[in-house]
Write a protein that holds these residues in place. Structure first.
Motif, PDB file in Angstrom:
ATOM      1  N   ARG A  34       0.799  -1.230   0.000  1.00 12.79           N
ATOM      2  CA  ARG A  34       0.000   0.000   0.000  1.00 12.79           C
ATOM      3  C   ARG A  34       0.831   1.279   0.000  1.00 12.79           C
ATOM      4  O   ARG A  34       0.281   2.375  -0.072  1.00 12.79           O
ATOM      5  CB  ARG A  34      -0.927  -0.007   1.215  1.00 12.79           C
ATOM      6  CG  ARG A  34      -1.989  -1.084   1.124  1.00 12.79           C
ATOM      7  CD  ARG A  34      -2.951  -0.999   2.282  1.00 12.79           C
ATOM      8  NE  ARG A  34      -3.931  -2.063   2.193  1.00 12.79           N
ATOM      9  CZ  ARG A  34      -4.299  -2.820   3.207  1.00 12.79           C
ATOM     10  NH1 ARG A  34      -3.789  -2.625   4.407  1.00 12.79           N
ATOM     11  NH2 ARG A  34      -5.195  -3.769   3.041  1.00 12.79           N
ATOM     12  N   GLU A  37       0.278   3.912  -2.777  1.00 15.72           N
ATOM     13  CA  GLU A  37      -0.987   4.650  -2.720  1.00 15.72           C
ATOM     14  C   GLU A  37      -0.834   5.960  -1.957  1.00 15.72           C
ATOM     15  O   GLU A  37      -1.537   6.925  -2.228  1.00 15.72           O
ATOM     16  CB  GLU A  37      -2.073   3.808  -2.037  1.00 15.72           C
ATOM     17  CG  GLU A  37      -2.436   2.540  -2.765  1.00 15.72           C
ATOM     18  CD  GLU A  37      -3.356   1.654  -1.947  1.00 15.72           C
ATOM     19  OE1 GLU A  37      -3.887   2.099  -0.900  1.00 15.72           O
ATOM     20  OE2 GLU A  37      -3.541   0.495  -2.343  1.00 15.72           O
ATOM     21  N   LYS A  38       0.083   5.988  -1.020  1.00 11.98           N
ATOM     22  CA  LYS A  38       0.220   7.142  -0.138  1.00 11.98           C
ATOM     23  C   LYS A  38       0.993   8.296  -0.769  1.00 11.98           C
ATOM     24  O   LYS A  38       0.835   9.433  -0.355  1.00 11.98           O
ATOM     25  CB  LYS A  38       0.881   6.714   1.169  1.00 11.98           C
ATOM     26  CG  LYS A  38       0.006   5.769   1.969  1.00 11.98           C
ATOM     27  CD  LYS A  38       0.644   5.366   3.264  1.00 11.98           C
ATOM     28  CE  LYS A  38      -0.294   4.440   4.018  1.00 11.98           C
ATOM     29  NZ  LYS A  38       0.229   4.077   5.323  1.00 11.98           N
ATOM     30  N   THR A  39       1.826   8.019  -1.759  1.00 14.04           N
ATOM     31  CA  THR A  39       2.625   9.090  -2.350  1.00 14.04           C
ATOM     32  C   THR A  39       1.817   9.936  -3.319  1.00 14.04           C
ATOM     33  O   THR A  39       2.062  11.128  -3.446  1.00 14.04           O
ATOM     34  CB  THR A  39       3.847   8.533  -3.095  1.00 14.04           C
ATOM     35  OG1 THR A  39       3.395   7.753  -4.207  1.00 14.04           O
ATOM     36  CG2 THR A  39       4.726   7.694  -2.180  1.00 14.04           C
ATOM     37  N   GLY A  40       0.902   9.309  -4.034  1.00 17.33           N
ATOM     38  CA  GLY A  40       0.083  10.031  -4.992  1.00 17.33           C
ATOM     39  C   GLY A  40       0.789  10.379  -6.293  1.00 17.33           C
ATOM     40  O   GLY A  40       0.248  11.118  -7.107  1.00 17.33           O
ATOM     41  N   HIS A  41       1.979   9.852  -6.514  1.00 19.01           N
ATOM     42  CA  HIS A  41       2.707  10.152  -7.740  1.00 19.01           C
ATOM     43  C   HIS A  41       2.144   9.404  -8.946  1.00 19.01           C
ATOM     44  O   HIS A  41       2.171   9.923 -10.064  1.00 19.01           O
ATOM     45  CB  HIS A  41       4.193   9.840  -7.591  1.00 19.01           C
ATOM     46  CG  HIS A  41       4.852  10.638  -6.505  1.00 19.01           C
ATOM     47  ND1 HIS A  41       4.911  12.012  -6.504  1.00 19.01           N
ATOM     48  CD2 HIS A  41       5.465  10.239  -5.365  1.00 19.01           C
ATOM     49  CE1 HIS A  41       5.536  12.436  -5.420  1.00 19.01           C
ATOM     50  NE2 HIS A  41       5.881  11.379  -4.702  1.00 19.01           N
ATOM     51  N   ASP A  43      -1.229   7.084 -10.422  1.00 19.95           N
ATOM     52  CA  ASP A  43      -2.622   6.732 -10.128  1.00 19.95           C
ATOM     53  C   ASP A  43      -2.763   5.211 -10.032  1.00 19.95           C
ATOM     54  O   ASP A  43      -1.848   4.455 -10.377  1.00 19.95           O
ATOM     55  CB  ASP A  43      -3.580   7.326 -11.170  1.00 19.95           C
ATOM     56  CG  ASP A  43      -3.363   6.795 -12.577  1.00 19.95           C
ATOM     57  OD1 ASP A  43      -2.609   5.826 -12.775  1.00 19.95           O
ATOM     58  OD2 ASP A  43      -3.979   7.364 -13.494  1.00 19.95           O
ATOM     59  N   ARG A  47      -0.321   2.043 -11.465  1.00 15.40           N
ATOM     60  CA  ARG A  47       0.296   1.071 -10.548  1.00 15.40           C
ATOM     61  C   ARG A  47      -0.119  -0.347 -10.898  1.00 15.40           C
ATOM     62  O   ARG A  47       0.708  -1.268 -10.877  1.00 15.40           O
ATOM     63  CB  ARG A  47      -0.064   1.390  -9.094  1.00 15.40           C
ATOM     64  CG  ARG A  47       0.723   2.544  -8.500  1.00 15.40           C
ATOM     65  CD  ARG A  47       0.583   2.634  -6.982  1.00 15.40           C
ATOM     66  NE  ARG A  47      -0.790   2.625  -6.531  1.00 15.40           N
ATOM     67  CZ  ARG A  47      -1.583   3.689  -6.474  1.00 15.40           C
ATOM     68  NH1 ARG A  47      -1.131   4.860  -6.844  1.00 15.40           N
ATOM     69  NH2 ARG A  47      -2.810   3.595  -6.054  1.00 15.40           N
TER      70      ARG A  47
END
Length: 115
Positions: A34, A37-41, A43, A47
């Motif tokens: 996961r 998902e946290k970086t947002g670089h 979509d 991924r």
């Protein structure tokens, strides 16, 4: 052909059993899985396309089962998946070329044949 939906369900059950036996292993895996998902670089669709290409190169049926469904859910088209898989094919071919060069290098270091 494999029933991918059934396989995905069976795999989830077995991984759940493993998680009960070694919860920190499962928690550690989930943290890694996961993290992107946290970086947002990237979509979710990107991924998942990457995950499918890597699943092919690592020959992981479980990864294919899980990430094919996730890619579909994220809106990936069959054409986008095919393009990502083309990258996997190219990388595997490229790796074979690199390792072919290593074979040639290893042969070059052998002592000359006598006679």
């Amino acid at each position: 052909m494999l029933d991918w939906n059934d396989y995905r369900k069976q795999l989830g059950g077995r991984i759940g059993e493993l998680g009960k036996l070694t919860p920190d292993t499962l928690a550690g895996y989930q943290t890694i899985a996961r993290a992107g998902e946290k970086t947002g670089h990237l979509d979710a669709k990107t991924r998942e396309l990457i995950a499918l290409a890597v699943a092919v190169t690592t020959r992981c049926d479980g990864c294919i089962a899980v990430h094919a469904a996730a890619a579909d859910k994220a809106g990936a088209t069959r054409e986008e998946v095919a393009e990502a898989l083309g990258v996997a094919v190219a990388l595997n071919a490229g790796a074979a070329m690199v390792y072919s060069a290593r074979v040639m290098d290893a042969l070059a270091e052998l002592p000359p044949k006598q006679g």
